[in-house]
Design a protein around this motif. Sequence first.
Motif, mmCIF file in Angstrom:
data_model
loop_
_atom_site.group_PDB
_atom_site.id
_atom_site.type_symbol
_atom_site.label_atom_id
_atom_site.label_comp_id
_atom_site.label_asym_id
_atom_site.label_seq_id
_atom_site.Cartn_x
_atom_site.Cartn_y
_atom_site.Cartn_z
ATOM 1 N N MET A 19 0.854 -1.200 0.000
ATOM 2 C CA MET A 19 0.000 0.000 0.000
ATOM 3 C C MET A 19 0.883 1.241 0.000
ATOM 4 O O MET A 19 0.621 2.210 -0.690
ATOM 5 N N ASN A 20 1.927 1.179 0.826
ATOM 6 C CA ASN A 20 2.830 2.324 0.903
ATOM 7 C C ASN A 20 3.665 2.450 -0.368
ATOM 8 O O ASN A 20 3.942 3.559 -0.812
ATOM 9 N N THR A 52 5.747 6.275 6.294
ATOM 10 C CA THR A 52 5.886 5.415 7.475
ATOM 11 C C THR A 52 4.903 4.251 7.521
ATOM 12 O O THR A 52 3.839 4.291 6.908
ATOM 13 N N SER A 54 3.068 1.494 10.499
ATOM 14 C CA SER A 54 2.895 1.374 11.944
ATOM 15 C C SER A 54 2.358 0.005 12.347
ATOM 16 O O SER A 54 1.738 -0.131 13.384
ATOM 17 N N ILE A 55 2.628 -0.989 11.527
ATOM 18 C CA ILE A 55 2.074 -2.317 11.796
ATOM 19 C C ILE A 55 2.645 -2.909 13.090
ATOM 20 O O ILE A 55 1.989 -3.685 13.760
ATOM 21 N N CYS A 85 1.284 5.770 7.502
ATOM 22 C CA CYS A 85 0.400 5.244 8.536
ATOM 23 C C CYS A 85 0.650 5.797 9.939
ATOM 24 O O CYS A 85 -0.268 5.837 10.740
ATOM 25 N N ILE A 188 -3.694 -2.558 13.374
ATOM 26 C CA ILE A 188 -3.798 -1.097 13.312
ATOM 27 C C ILE A 188 -4.349 -0.624 11.965
ATOM 28 O O ILE A 188 -4.774 0.526 11.834
ATOM 29 N N THR A 192 -5.377 3.096 10.300
ATOM 30 C CA THR A 192 -4.505 3.870 9.408
ATOM 31 C C THR A 192 -5.030 3.950 7.978
ATOM 32 O O THR A 192 -4.623 4.822 7.215
ATOM 33 N N ARG A 193 -5.931 3.023 7.621
ATOM 34 C CA ARG A 193 -6.399 3.004 6.226
ATOM 35 C C ARG A 193 -7.897 3.166 6.081
ATOM 36 O O ARG A 193 -8.415 3.225 4.960
ATOM 37 N N GLN A 224 -5.835 -4.439 1.027
ATOM 38 C CA GLN A 224 -5.580 -5.085 2.318
ATOM 39 C C GLN A 224 -6.431 -6.336 2.426
ATOM 40 O O GLN A 224 -6.059 -7.304 3.054
HETATM 41 FE FE1 F3S Z 1 0.900 -1.162 5.288
HETATM 42 FE FE2 F3S Z 1 2.231 -0.703 7.480
HETATM 43 FE FE3 F3S Z 1 0.299 0.888 6.792
HETATM 44 S S1 F3S Z 1 1.699 -2.668 6.718
HETATM 45 S S2 F3S Z 1 -1.124 -0.303 5.616
HETATM 46 S S3 F3S Z 1 2.193 0.553 5.678
HETATM 47 S S4 F3S Z 1 0.681 0.147 8.811
#
Ligand code: F3S
Length: 463
Positions: A19-20, A52, A54-55, A85, A188, A192-193, A224
């Motif tokens: 996604m990023n 960034t 944040s997983i 994120c 998370i 974040t999405r 996702q």
């Molecule tokens: Fe992907 Fe990390 Fe955001 S896994 S959706 S970049 S929290």
Amino acid sequence: MSITKTKKKVFIETLGCQMNVADTERMLGLLDEIDYVQTEDRMEADLSILNTCSIREHAVDKMRSYMGKWDKTRKPGSMIALAGCVPQQEGTKLATDVRTADIVIGTHNLHRLPDLVLEAEAKHQINLLNGIEPAIKNKGVYASRPQVAEIWEELPEDIPETPIFRKTKYYAWVNVIYGCNYRCTYCIVPKTRGDQRSRSTTDIVSEVQALAAEGFKEIILLGQNVDGYGLDIGTNLAALLREVHKVDGIERIKFLTSHPCDMTYELIETVAELPKVSKYFHVPIQAGNDEVLKRMARRYTVARYMELVNYIRKLMPEASITGDIIVGFPGETHEQFMDSVKVVQEVGYDACNTAIYSKRPFTPAAEWEDNITHAEKQERIRLLNAICTEVAEKQALRYVGKVEKVLVEGKSVRNPDRLTGRIFNNKTVNIECDPALHDKYIGTFADVRITRTNPWALRGEFV
Ligand code: F3S
Ligand code: SAH
Ligand code: SF4
């Protein structure tokens, strides 16, 4: 002072998932419109962006450590932006908190980036004119650094189509669904999405047609929960695959990430039927025990997961299945963990990502007692990884001697005499090849006989 018209340079560091990666391509596309070109050298960048993730735990600390380092070593007068994120998770309070950033933007309003950059540029110019920046730098105090921050809590109703600057040449990531409607208790991503939102099939197909016209050969449909595609707009992933399949010039189609809950027999049958669709399923199970799955709020049982796997294997014995597993979820007993080990062996994953459970803010599991010691978690993941490698190595052997279609991407970084590409399941293949023939193969699908395997890649030769 007017803003100069010469091309400015932007450096982007991308952390996290596809996604990023896709968002970075979008940021580059958007910034191109205000005359920024990409650089791989941060020291010459006028704007550096940290995209960034944040997983896992310490995402904020990691971000701060990047910021600190970047700030100390940046080109004088250049700007730093925080995206992705972590800002989305932390909200606007982050903006007042991280004073080294000039721009803070979330994931929901990425299309606003050019406006924010222009606004920050203007503020920055004034600051430089007033000689403020050197003063702050010298004192190591950033309290007056001009900031532009915008984080939208909600995904906009109509996510605007934005220009995309592709970093890859022969295969392209295409977002088909944003966000996620599941609420797995450790995750998370919904924060974040945002909630699930599908793009229209027409928009996706036009994007794929444009890519085919530009010479792209492979498309990876991204979400996702990609299997949830269309459920909010009266269609589904199987139907989308059929439409994308009609696009001339596109020779291979993949999709990720699958969720066992939304994966249907119809989808599996469609993959089996359509020749251009890779017989490849990335479908994370997360745990091999029903009790743990229930507490994770995954909404399926191991038996249901195995039903799907068996149906895939029945229709496509050659299919490749990969997964993700979390180790040490709060309350996971040793026996329950061993069920995850068993599942890896039963499914026969070609690859399996493993991670130690990490406590995330705003998630239900963060409130639960984490009664497993760090040493125990380490022990479990070591064992699981060993099993995953063993299973993957065994699976990889089935490719040896076989001829696979490889999209040849370019020279191997490690050995420029070799070419490198991928087979249908994203596994890398390194191919011995006379340098004089490299140009003939790069950017094409070629038949490659697999000669050897190691845990990371395959080796092969053109037939
Ligand atoms: Fe992907 Fe990390 Fe955001 S896994 S959706 S970049 S929290
Ligand atoms: N949507 C996908 C995965 C998204 S996150 C799915 O539902 O399967 C990518 C992977 O990160 C997950 O599959 C999971 O294995 C891992 N992950 C997510 N949250 C985590 C956490 N809190 N701790 C450890 N691993 C996590
Ligand atoms: Fe996270 Fe679960 Fe959604 Fe996957 S399905 S993104 S793990 S909440």
